[in-house]
Enzyme design. Sequence first.
Site, PDB file in Angstrom:
ATOM      1  N   ASP A   2       0.824  -1.200   0.000  1.00 40.34           N
ATOM      2  CA  ASP A   2       0.000   0.000   0.000  1.00 40.34           C
ATOM      3  C   ASP A   2       0.863   1.258   0.000  1.00 40.34           C
ATOM      4  OD1 ASP A   2      -2.330   1.506   0.094  1.00 40.34           O
ATOM      5  OD2 ASP A   2      -2.395   1.502   2.288  1.00 40.34           O
TER       6      ASP A   2
ATOM      7  N   ASN B 266     -10.607  -2.788  -6.348  1.00 40.02           N
ATOM      8  CA  ASN B 266      -9.794  -1.894  -7.182  1.00 40.02           C
ATOM      9  C   ASN B 266     -10.404  -1.628  -8.552  1.00 40.02           C
ATOM     10  OD1 ASN B 266      -6.559  -3.064  -5.936  1.00 40.02           O
ATOM     11  ND2 ASN B 266      -7.841  -1.360  -5.254  1.00 40.02           N
TER      12      ASN B 266
END
Length: 256
Positions: free
Chosen positions: A27, A75
């Site tokens: 991340d 996503n």
Amino acid sequence: MAVFGNKNKTYDLTGIKVPVSLGVIMDGNGRWAKKRLLPRSAGHRAGAENLKELCRNCGNYGVKYLTVYAFSTENWSRPEDEVHQLMELFVEFFAKYDPELEEEGIRVRFTGDIASLPEHIQKVCKEGEERSMHRQKMQLIVAFNYGGRRELENATKLIATKVKNGEINPEDITEKMISDHMYLPDVPDPELIIRPSGEMRLSNFLLWESAYSELWVSETLWPDFGYDELTQAFRDFANRDRRFGGLSAKEKEGKA
């Protein structure tokens, strides 16, 4: 002693306990790019480059299973051009780095709803798994189009179908049976999950498998997450008291 990345520097690994199975939520790519006034695609590319280094470091440390969160089921809600760039970067990564992964003895596997991906991505996954099956040093498990809830949904449907067909009874369902119907039931649950970027959540990553995983969060954004951060995570992991809901050794002895 072992050499990582920079061949002019050596690191003493003596006495550092490492997990057999490790999970990493990669991340912070977008924030890394924004800080440098670069497009998000530059952050994703830097993150992909860093995955190669993580694989090398984990392999040399003795980690046997490394599961990385590369692309989640959520996503898809990102801008279409960013999703396209991520897909193409995925293809490029394995075309570019598979020789190095082979040299390091790293087997590649994929977990997630792979069947719902574009055909050319499915082909990359299939070829990558087949080409690397003989490698034995470490397994790199790439969570791609992965969601922990979707994995549980899939396992539930598989078990429900067996109940419907009379193969099993509802009372036969156990935790082990559920685990056996996860995407990759032979991969051990992660003992440690690392999340760079400072976010304090799992984000739908290995929800079933992480029931007793140790969590370690770093403020470092993923593209900058290197050997020093990994080593600190392992040092902290070695000092964790993993009780699994029971008592620690000191508590059992009445010393705590």
